[in-house]
Design a protein around this motif. Sequence first.
Motif, PDB file in Angstrom:
ATOM      1  N   TYR A   5      46.093  43.577  42.973  1.00 24.36           N
ATOM      2  CA  TYR A   5      45.378  42.523  43.351  1.00 24.36           C
ATOM      3  C   TYR A   5      45.098  42.312  44.884  1.00 24.36           C
ATOM      4  O   TYR A   5      45.956  43.161  45.478  1.00 24.36           O
ATOM      5  CB  TYR A   5      45.610  40.970  42.617  1.00 24.36           C
ATOM      6  CG  TYR A   5      47.045  41.002  42.591  1.00 24.36           C
ATOM      7  CD1 TYR A   5      47.775  40.857  44.290  1.00 24.36           C
ATOM      8  CD2 TYR A   5      47.485  40.779  42.321  1.00 24.36           C
ATOM      9  CE1 TYR A   5      48.993  40.165  44.315  1.00 24.36           C
ATOM     10  CE2 TYR A   5      49.020  40.562  41.736  1.00 24.36           C
ATOM     11  CZ  TYR A   5      49.628  39.740  43.163  1.00 24.36           C
ATOM     12  OH  TYR A   5      50.979  39.833  43.567  1.00 24.36           O
ATOM     13  N   SER A  30      38.366  30.801  40.604  1.00 19.61           N
ATOM     14  CA  SER A  30      39.619  31.332  39.431  1.00 19.61           C
ATOM     15  C   SER A  30      40.895  30.390  39.924  1.00 19.61           C
ATOM     16  O   SER A  30      41.050  29.845  38.682  1.00 19.61           O
ATOM     17  CB  SER A  30      40.271  32.638  39.413  1.00 19.61           C
ATOM     18  OG  SER A  30      41.046  33.595  38.658  1.00 19.61           O
ATOM     19  N   VAL A  48      37.552  35.628  41.754  1.00 18.61           N
ATOM     20  CA  VAL A  48      37.121  37.282  41.286  1.00 18.61           C
ATOM     21  C   VAL A  48      35.909  37.741  41.592  1.00 18.61           C
ATOM     22  O   VAL A  48      34.463  36.833  41.160  1.00 18.61           O
ATOM     23  CB  VAL A  48      37.103  37.514  40.173  1.00 18.61           C
ATOM     24  CG1 VAL A  48      36.829  38.273  38.885  1.00 18.61           C
ATOM     25  CG2 VAL A  48      37.973  36.703  38.683  1.00 18.61           C
ATOM     26  N   PHE A  53      40.873  41.240  41.285  1.00 21.00           N
ATOM     27  CA  PHE A  53      41.181  39.846  42.230  1.00 21.00           C
ATOM     28  C   PHE A  53      41.761  39.222  43.133  1.00 21.00           C
ATOM     29  O   PHE A  53      42.765  40.172  44.157  1.00 21.00           O
ATOM     30  CB  PHE A  53      42.254  39.631  40.741  1.00 21.00           C
ATOM     31  CG  PHE A  53      43.265  38.714  40.406  1.00 21.00           C
ATOM     32  CD1 PHE A  53      41.959  37.039  40.806  1.00 21.00           C
ATOM     33  CD2 PHE A  53      44.879  38.037  40.782  1.00 21.00           C
ATOM     34  CE1 PHE A  53      43.302  35.954  40.352  1.00 21.00           C
ATOM     35  CE2 PHE A  53      45.244  37.526  40.904  1.00 21.00           C
ATOM     36  CZ  PHE A  53      44.146  35.586  40.402  1.00 21.00           C
TER      37      PHE A  53
ATOM     38  N   ARG B 295      47.669  37.958  35.860  1.00 24.86           N
ATOM     39  CA  ARG B 295      46.119  37.563  34.704  1.00 24.86           C
ATOM     40  C   ARG B 295      46.838  38.524  33.360  1.00 24.86           C
ATOM     41  O   ARG B 295      46.495  39.290  33.311  1.00 24.86           O
ATOM     42  CB  ARG B 295      44.993  37.703  35.317  1.00 24.86           C
ATOM     43  CG  ARG B 295      44.846  36.931  36.667  1.00 24.86           C
ATOM     44  CD  ARG B 295      43.434  37.017  36.429  1.00 24.86           C
ATOM     45  NE  ARG B 295      42.798  38.804  36.890  1.00 24.86           N
ATOM     46  CZ  ARG B 295      41.569  38.474  37.326  1.00 24.86           C
ATOM     47  NH1 ARG B 295      40.750  38.903  36.725  1.00 24.86           N
ATOM     48  NH2 ARG B 295      41.312  39.995  37.290  1.00 24.86           N
TER      49      ARG B 295
END
Lengths: 112, 359
Positions: A5, A30, A48, A53, B295
């Motif tokens: 990310y 998000s 996102v 991300f 996540r």
Amino acid sequence: MRENYELKILAPDQITIKAHSLRNKGARLSQICSVRTKGGYDLLYSYVLDGLFKNYKVSISEDAEIESITAIFPNAFLYENEMSELFGIKIKYIALDYKNKLYDIAVETPFK
Amino acid sequence: MSKRSIVPFGPQHPVLPEPIHLDLVLEDEKVVEAIPSIGFVHRGLEKLVEKRNFHDYMYVIERICGICSFMHGMGYAEGIERIMDVEIPDRAKYLRTIWCEMSRLHSHLLWLGLLADAFGFESLFMHCWRMRETILDMFEASTGGRVIFSVNKIGGVLKDMDNSMLRRFVDMFDKMEEEVRQLTNVFLKDYTVASRLKGVGILTKEDAILHGAVGPMMRAAGIEADTRKLGYAAYGDIDFDIITGKDCDSFSRCEVRINEIFQSFNIIRQAVAKIPEGPVSVDVKGNPDGEAFVRLEQPRGEAVFYFRGDGTQFLNRARVRTPTFANIPSLVKILEGCDFADVPILVLTIDPCVSCTER
């Protein structure tokens, strides 16, 4: 496999500009959260975009006031009310402002 | 001109196993606005991280919710493992994957039961929950717990499943799959279900993105997004497609969850076939120093975990953005313009978990 990310630093006055730019590209907000630091807070905005991300860290002082992004991402109202109530972060122009009564818990907030 | 009135919905309502409140602004029988209120069961579990050793916090974080408890523990473990650069053994990754999918199975069966109950289909409700009990029995056999499992640890998992147990589980899932198919046919083919769900509670693709929808809520709007595709745990070795809907309505959300049940059976079969031999955990030394996001795809959708440590045994921050918290704005959106009589079903179609939302 761990997700790769993005985590970038953002200036407080760039919060809404970045939100606008990401909204125009089709990003989804998000989450937003805050972390207490010495003398202030780190705010973490996560989006996102095309499956990626993207996170932005905004460092602010304890008495700083930031602008809401609810006009850009309507779902920000829950995150912003949460930060305002539990951390005492000053946020102006929240579309649906619960005035520190989102959780409405029995103990005194914000937590210091 | 229509008269406006405000009707309170919740915090106690027959369709709500947990408390959430909505102020519904009505014009005759139409909802024109819904204002949500939470805070009835806020426990401050994120704040507790400052007072618990980071190993012990595992037992706090899995108590966020009684349905996704395994995945909350796993999200925490993956976050701390990322900060401490710990690579867990492959067998532990597969075991986590199997337990994740078992969590999804029992969560979706629980939701189908609640939906059946909301329609007044009592027998269907009981059959759904009877099958869910079988999965809880499997959890008990493999972890020792039916709700709170305490099987994750930083560095892997605490318990192993031997190969005979895994084969027995696959046999049980094979038998259960046929039974679930018969049950779910009622949801997919029954006239009453269709008349209450089809064309109701439309959330378009654009609105799903704008309001931050996640999980089946988002996929039912035709968006191909599933964080399992990131490849965490053993998902990178598993072959599966993202299940999406096309009609953006309540029926689509039901259909997506039903198809995900069969997908979970398939993922478990693949994981059991591929699970390698070996240890299930590694020793972890030191304290977390740094920050990490993780996540995960929980049954209700994407959960975002954020952790920050400063090298001491106490973390500075543990953040869990749960899927229901993310789906509340979408619920508000689908309630606008709906009939008052549809409100309970629409609230159910986001599969609300208020324990998660409040933490």
